[in-house]
Structures are given as C-alpha cells and as structure tokens.
Design a protein around this motif. Structure first.
Motif, mmCIF file in Angstrom:
data_model
loop_
_atom_site.group_PDB
_atom_site.id
_atom_site.type_symbol
_atom_site.label_atom_id
_atom_site.label_comp_id
_atom_site.label_asym_id
_atom_site.label_seq_id
_atom_site.Cartn_x
_atom_site.Cartn_y
_atom_site.Cartn_z
ATOM 1 N N THR A 122 -14.910 5.113 -17.287
ATOM 2 C CA THR A 122 -14.058 4.142 -17.960
ATOM 3 C C THR A 122 -13.074 3.592 -16.934
ATOM 4 O O THR A 122 -12.846 4.183 -15.886
ATOM 5 N N GLY A 123 -12.498 2.453 -17.264
ATOM 6 C CA GLY A 123 -11.522 1.856 -16.341
ATOM 7 C C GLY A 123 -12.149 0.744 -15.526
ATOM 8 O O GLY A 123 -13.105 0.105 -15.978
ATOM 9 N N PRO A 124 -11.647 0.510 -14.318
ATOM 10 C CA PRO A 124 -10.555 1.239 -13.665
ATOM 11 C C PRO A 124 -9.205 0.895 -14.283
ATOM 12 O O PRO A 124 -9.049 -0.128 -14.935
ATOM 13 N N TYR A 125 -8.250 1.790 -14.050
ATOM 14 C CA TYR A 125 -6.912 1.634 -14.594
ATOM 15 C C TYR A 125 -5.937 1.261 -13.488
ATOM 16 O O TYR A 125 -6.074 1.714 -12.348
ATOM 17 N N LYS A 126 -4.968 0.467 -13.839
ATOM 18 C CA LYS A 126 -3.983 -0.019 -12.872
ATOM 19 C C LYS A 126 -3.314 1.146 -12.156
ATOM 20 O O LYS A 126 -2.996 2.157 -12.749
ATOM 21 N N ALA A 127 -3.124 0.967 -10.863
ATOM 22 C CA ALA A 127 -2.468 2.014 -10.075
ATOM 23 C C ALA A 127 -1.056 2.240 -10.589
ATOM 24 O O ALA A 127 -0.295 1.291 -10.799
ATOM 25 N N ALA A 128 -0.726 3.504 -10.802
ATOM 26 C CA ALA A 128 0.612 3.833 -11.309
ATOM 27 C C ALA A 128 1.666 3.704 -10.225
ATOM 28 O O ALA A 128 2.829 3.431 -10.505
ATOM 29 N N PHE A 129 1.249 3.894 -8.982
ATOM 30 C CA PHE A 129 2.196 3.908 -7.878
ATOM 31 C C PHE A 129 1.962 2.721 -6.946
ATOM 32 O O PHE A 129 0.877 2.584 -6.378
ATOM 33 N N LYS A 130 2.976 1.893 -6.812
ATOM 34 C CA LYS A 130 2.886 0.721 -5.947
ATOM 35 C C LYS A 130 3.886 0.829 -4.803
ATOM 36 O O LYS A 130 4.975 1.382 -4.966
ATOM 37 N N VAL A 131 3.513 0.275 -3.666
ATOM 38 C CA VAL A 131 4.398 0.272 -2.508
ATOM 39 C C VAL A 131 5.441 -0.828 -2.688
ATOM 40 O O VAL A 131 5.091 -1.984 -2.935
ATOM 41 N N PRO A 132 6.733 -0.517 -2.591
ATOM 42 C CA PRO A 132 7.768 -1.552 -2.706
ATOM 43 C C PRO A 132 7.588 -2.618 -1.634
ATOM 44 O O PRO A 132 7.098 -2.332 -0.524
ATOM 45 N N ALA A 133 7.987 -3.840 -1.940
ATOM 46 C CA ALA A 133 7.850 -4.943 -0.985
ATOM 47 C C ALA A 133 8.767 -4.764 0.223
ATOM 48 O O ALA A 133 8.441 -5.185 1.333
ATOM 49 N N ASP A 134 9.922 -4.146 0.009
ATOM 50 C CA ASP A 134 10.897 -3.953 1.077
ATOM 51 C C ASP A 134 10.578 -2.678 1.866
ATOM 52 O O ASP A 134 10.624 -1.575 1.322
ATOM 53 N N ASN A 135 10.257 -2.820 3.168
ATOM 54 C CA ASN A 135 9.864 -1.644 3.939
ATOM 55 C C ASN A 135 11.044 -0.784 4.389
ATOM 56 O O ASN A 135 10.867 0.175 5.139
ATOM 57 N N THR A 136 12.233 -1.115 3.921
ATOM 58 C CA THR A 136 13.381 -0.228 4.162
ATOM 59 C C THR A 136 13.634 0.674 2.956
ATOM 60 O O THR A 136 14.574 1.474 2.958
ATOM 61 N N SER A 137 12.801 0.558 1.932
ATOM 62 C CA SER A 137 12.953 1.392 0.732
ATOM 63 C C SER A 137 12.646 2.853 1.049
ATOM 64 O O SER A 137 11.803 3.159 1.899
ATOM 65 N N ASN A 138 13.348 3.743 0.358
ATOM 66 C CA ASN A 138 13.059 5.172 0.458
ATOM 67 C C ASN A 138 12.063 5.557 -0.628
ATOM 68 O O ASN A 138 12.178 5.092 -1.768
ATOM 69 N N LEU A 139 11.112 6.417 -0.294
ATOM 70 C CA LEU A 139 10.115 6.878 -1.252
ATOM 71 C C LEU A 139 10.241 8.384 -1.415
ATOM 72 O O LEU A 139 10.160 9.136 -0.433
ATOM 73 N N LEU A 140 10.449 8.832 -2.638
ATOM 74 C CA LEU A 140 10.564 10.252 -2.937
ATOM 75 C C LEU A 140 9.408 10.619 -3.854
ATOM 76 O O LEU A 140 9.363 10.202 -5.010
#
Length: 284
Positions: A122-140
């Motif tokens: 079934t699917g595919p389903y939209k990715a739950a996790f996307k990379v922010p457009a700003d590459n100075t963002s912190n990812l936890l």
C-alpha cells in the motif's frame, strides 16, 4: 452488515520479491535486505517515504489483513516500474501480562518470502521527516529500535547539501542491544559515514541487559546529555524528529519535563514546536 474487523485499503499494488539477503550473522537476530520490484507505473516511492505491507489471512484479532509500515531506503525507477529496498528484522513480541512470545506477523512473512514471491503493498505514504530549507537549522532526532530507519535517509539528505550543513545535527538512539544499531554499521556504509562531520553527533543508549526496555535506555541517554539537549530544544531554528515506539513519547516527556522545571513548561515548548511546524513524529 459490514464486519467491524474488516478494513479496506486503497492505493494497493503488487510487488515481486527480487532479492532477499540476510545481512546479520546467523548467531544473531535475523535482518534481511530486500529488493521489491513493482511494475505499476503509478507507483513511485522515494527514499524516506513509507510503504505498507498487507498480509492476508486469519489473524489473532479476527482481522482479514495485517498492515505494517516499512521505510523505503532506496528506490530505482526502471521503464514503467521501479525497485525499492527495505530492511526487515525478524522480530517477536512479548505479552506484558502473560509473558508469552508471539512472532511478528509482517516481519516473519517478509523474511520467509523467497525471490519470486508476490506481495501486496500500500502507499507510498508521504515522508514524515523533511529537511528544512535553511541549512543553518538544528536537527534533533530521537528514536528507538527500527525507528531509526527514517533518520538514515534524513541524515543522508542533510549531508548531500551542496553548500554543506551548518546547523547542529544530533541523534539520540535507544536500543536493546548492539544489534539494534543496524543502521549505524560500517558494512552498509550508513550513519557512521557522517561521524567526521563537524556538525554531527550521535548518542547510542544501549543496555547490556537485552530484555530491558529500549525506551528506558533512551531516557537515560537524554538525561545524561540533558543540559545541551534542553538548550538546543529552545533554539528557534531547531527541528525535532521522533520515531519508534509510542512509549518513548512518555519517556521523552518525563525527561524534558524535569529539564524544563515542570511538565507544564515542557508542554508549552512542545506546543510551540508543533505550531511552528518544527515537530514531527512517526511512532507505532
């Protein structure tokens, strides 16, 4: 009259097992790398998305289908179809009341599927996790067990940025044993490849007592690194990603509530992260 145990699934397609290879030692838990071939031109899955696997049959609760999600690790279009790669761990579940062990329906079904077998997706389903457009963002990123699978694609995407990622990337990973660190091994060139990145740090919370709860290990690791985690949580450019077992949400809430001074303070910050679109979770 409609059977209340019956559920219909739309957007299904057939797939053929192209290959199935065990990638762990025979003395350890079985983990298989599987490649599925889809001939339906309408089915186009991208790395980071999820697909569902439908297992038909008489199941313990009387339902006709058992439905389980798996992360797409790689995808290769060809002609009017595509190949997708997933990793499957043969797992069992322990009843918390009776202590009885039950085989995981979908994982056993897939691990037993020989090349040439047809399965239903079934699917595919939209990715739950996307990379922010700003590459100075912190990812936890915070995960347990196989919940780390979506992080593999996310981290690869982050460090594929042409200009380089300038924000801090932190991964907290709770596991029952080193086996659960599947996505961090050298054999498959996974997350360990990014250890030399100046912005990347990973904290494994592995307990030698494999029967204990992985979420508890995760909570301990978060608490041990609490001060810097709390500082990072409050930054306006931090994005939080949570994946894995539902029970880890309670563990995270408890640890962060203590760091925040109260459960109310933590809930206020969490609500702000959600409202700002900087909180994403994929739990089961």
């Amino acid at each position: 009259m409609t059977d209340t145990n019956e559920q219909t699934y739309s957007n299904t397609c057939d797939a053929i097992v192209r290959s199935s290879k065990r990638i762990t030692d025979t003395k350890t838990d079985e983990v298989r790398e599987m490649v599925l071939t889809i001939h339906d031109p309408a089915f186009r899955a991208m790395p980071g998305q999820n697909i569902g696997v439908l297992v038909e049959g008489k199941h313990p609760f009387g339902n006709r289908f058992h439905h389980r999600y798996y992360s797409v690790l790689a995808a290769q279009p060809h002609g009017e179809g595509s190949d997708i790669e997933i990793l499957v761990r043969r797992c069992s579940y322990i009843d918390e009341v009776s202590g009885e062990e039950y085989p995981g329906i979908a994982s056993h079904y897939l691990c037993d599927a020989a090349p040439g077998k047809q399965i239903t997706l079934t699917g595919p389903y939209k990715a739950a996790f996307k990379v922010p457009a700003d590459n100075t963002s912190n990812l936890l990123m915070i995960g347990t067990g196989t919940g780390i699978a979506p992080f593999r694609t996310l981290i690869k995407s982050v460090y594929a940025q042409e200009q380089g990622w300038r924000g801090q990337v932190r991964l907290f990973y709770g596991a029952k044993s080193g086996l659960d660190a599947l996505y961090m091994n050298d054999q498959n060139n996974d997350i360990t490849n990014y250890y030399d990145q100046a912005t990347f740090e990973a904290y494994q919370a592995i307990d030698p007592q494999s029967w204990r709860d992985a979420s508890g290990n995760l909570g301990k690791s978060l608490a041990e690194n609490g001060a810097k985690t709390w500082v990072m949580m409050q930054m306006p450019n931090t994005y939080v990603y949570l994946a894995g077992l539902k029970k880890q949400v309670a563990v995270l809430d408890k640890v962060m509530g203590e760091l925040a001074g109260s459960a109310a303070n933590w809930q206020a910050l969490k609500n702000r992260l959600v409202a700002d679109g900087r909180w994403a979770e994929l739990v089961y």
